[in-house]
Design a protein around this motif. Structure first.
Motif, mmCIF file in Angstrom:
data_model
loop_
_atom_site.group_PDB
_atom_site.id
_atom_site.type_symbol
_atom_site.label_atom_id
_atom_site.label_comp_id
_atom_site.label_asym_id
_atom_site.label_seq_id
_atom_site.Cartn_x
_atom_site.Cartn_y
_atom_site.Cartn_z
ATOM 1 N N GLU A 120 0.822 -1.203 0.000
ATOM 2 C CA GLU A 120 0.000 0.000 0.000
ATOM 3 C C GLU A 120 0.860 1.258 0.000
ATOM 4 N N LYS A 121 1.972 1.216 0.733
ATOM 5 C CA LYS A 121 2.879 2.366 0.755
ATOM 6 C C LYS A 121 3.426 2.620 -0.654
ATOM 7 N N ALA A 122 3.875 1.572 -1.318
ATOM 8 C CA ALA A 122 4.409 1.716 -2.674
ATOM 9 C C ALA A 122 3.343 2.270 -3.612
ATOM 10 N N ALA A 123 2.119 1.773 -3.494
ATOM 11 C CA ALA A 123 1.027 2.243 -4.350
ATOM 12 C C ALA A 123 0.688 3.697 -4.070
ATOM 13 N N ARG A 124 0.669 4.065 -2.815
ATOM 14 C CA ARG A 124 0.345 5.439 -2.441
ATOM 15 C C ARG A 124 1.381 6.409 -3.030
ATOM 16 N N ILE A 125 2.656 6.049 -2.874
ATOM 17 C CA ILE A 125 3.718 6.909 -3.401
ATOM 18 C C ILE A 125 3.670 6.951 -4.927
ATOM 19 N N ALA A 126 3.496 5.794 -5.554
ATOM 20 C CA ALA A 126 3.430 5.742 -7.018
ATOM 21 C C ALA A 126 2.275 6.578 -7.544
ATOM 22 N N SER A 127 1.126 6.513 -6.897
ATOM 23 C CA SER A 127 -0.038 7.301 -7.316
ATOM 24 C C SER A 127 0.234 8.794 -7.206
ATOM 25 N N GLU A 128 0.873 9.191 -6.109
ATOM 26 C CA GLU A 128 1.185 10.606 -5.925
ATOM 27 C C GLU A 128 2.170 11.093 -6.981
ATOM 28 N N ILE A 129 3.169 10.277 -7.296
ATOM 29 C CA ILE A 129 4.160 10.663 -8.300
ATOM 30 C C ILE A 129 3.518 10.710 -9.689
ATOM 31 N N GLN A 130 2.648 9.765 -9.992
ATOM 32 C CA GLN A 130 1.961 9.778 -11.289
ATOM 33 C C GLN A 130 1.110 11.038 -11.433
ATOM 34 N N ALA A 131 0.507 11.473 -10.351
ATOM 35 C CA ALA A 131 -0.356 12.654 -10.394
ATOM 36 C C ALA A 131 0.449 13.956 -10.495
ATOM 37 N N ASP A 132 1.693 13.935 -9.991
ATOM 38 C CA ASP A 132 2.502 15.162 -9.960
ATOM 39 C C ASP A 132 3.976 14.830 -10.166
ATOM 40 N N PRO A 133 4.356 14.353 -11.355
ATOM 41 C CA PRO A 133 5.737 13.894 -11.583
ATOM 42 C C PRO A 133 6.790 14.976 -11.415
ATOM 43 N N ASP A 134 6.428 16.239 -11.605
ATOM 44 C CA ASP A 134 7.409 17.308 -11.439
ATOM 45 C C ASP A 134 7.839 17.494 -9.995
ATOM 46 N N ASN A 135 7.058 17.003 -9.061
ATOM 47 C CA ASN A 135 7.381 17.120 -7.640
ATOM 48 C C ASN A 135 7.725 15.767 -7.015
ATOM 49 N N ALA A 136 8.247 14.854 -7.818
ATOM 50 C CA ALA A 136 8.556 13.509 -7.327
ATOM 51 C C ALA A 136 9.525 13.528 -6.157
ATOM 52 N N ALA A 137 10.553 14.356 -6.232
ATOM 53 C CA ALA A 137 11.542 14.408 -5.152
ATOM 54 C C ALA A 137 10.891 14.847 -3.844
ATOM 55 N N MET A 138 10.011 15.837 -3.923
ATOM 56 C CA MET A 138 9.324 16.320 -2.730
ATOM 57 C C MET A 138 8.390 15.236 -2.168
ATOM 58 N N ILE A 139 7.711 14.535 -3.056
ATOM 59 C CA ILE A 139 6.804 13.462 -2.628
ATOM 60 C C ILE A 139 7.591 12.369 -1.915
ATOM 61 N N LEU A 140 8.703 11.962 -2.511
ATOM 62 C CA LEU A 140 9.541 10.932 -1.882
ATOM 63 C C LEU A 140 10.047 11.404 -0.524
ATOM 64 N N ASP A 141 10.482 12.657 -0.453
ATOM 65 C CA ASP A 141 10.986 13.202 0.808
ATOM 66 C C ASP A 141 9.902 13.196 1.878
ATOM 67 N N ARG A 142 8.692 13.538 1.468
ATOM 68 C CA ARG A 142 7.560 13.549 2.398
ATOM 69 C C ARG A 142 7.305 12.156 2.979
ATOM 70 N N HIS A 143 7.607 11.130 2.197
ATOM 71 C CA HIS A 143 7.425 9.745 2.645
ATOM 72 C C HIS A 143 8.707 9.163 3.251
ATOM 73 N N GLY A 144 9.728 10.002 3.392
ATOM 74 C CA GLY A 144 10.976 9.555 3.995
ATOM 75 C C GLY A 144 11.762 8.597 3.108
ATOM 76 N N MET A 145 11.669 8.780 1.795
ATOM 77 C CA MET A 145 12.327 7.875 0.863
ATOM 78 C C MET A 145 13.222 8.644 -0.097
ATOM 79 N N THR A 146 14.282 7.974 -0.533
ATOM 80 C CA THR A 146 15.114 8.472 -1.620
ATOM 81 C C THR A 146 14.657 7.805 -2.905
ATOM 82 N N GLN A 147 15.170 8.290 -4.027
ATOM 83 C CA GLN A 147 14.845 7.659 -5.300
ATOM 84 C C GLN A 147 15.262 6.194 -5.283
ATOM 85 N N GLU A 148 16.462 5.937 -4.784
ATOM 86 C CA GLU A 148 16.968 4.564 -4.744
ATOM 87 C C GLU A 148 16.118 3.677 -3.839
#
Length: 106
Positions: free
Chosen positions: A53-81
């Protein structure tokens, strides 16, 4: 940042195909319920739901706003890697894939 969106979309397609193949195989063999019960007995249900569910939630947010992917990942405490590793982990595990697909199809 568009790479994140592309990765999330590709992973979603792979996970959906894997889930469909797994469901088809389980239905043909008549062991779908037994396999799910066995996985639940091994404690795969709660962790799978959380990670999938965490992966899906993050993926959905990034799909909706790909220009802010780094911010979305940071909000979830994740790096790109870390996110990429999570997607590969989800894709490799049937229980995680099932949880991911359920969350993406809500």
């Amino acid at each position: 940042m568009r790479r994140f969106a592309a990765l999330a979309v590709i992973c979603g397609v792979i996970l959906a195909a894997a889930a469909c193949a797994g469901q088809d195989t389980a239905q043909r063999s008549g062991q779908g319920e037994a396999a799910r019960a066995e996985m639940a007995g091994r404690g795969h249900d709660a962790p799978a739901a959380n990670k999938g569910e965490k992966a899906a939630r993050i993926a959905s947010e990034i799909q909706a706003d790909p220009d802010n992917a780094a911010m979305i990942l940071d909000r979830h405490g994740m790096t790109q890697e870390a996110f990429e590793q999570l997607l590969y982990e989800v894709a490799a595990d049937p229980a995680l894939s099932e949880a991911y697909n359920r969350a993406m199809n809500r």
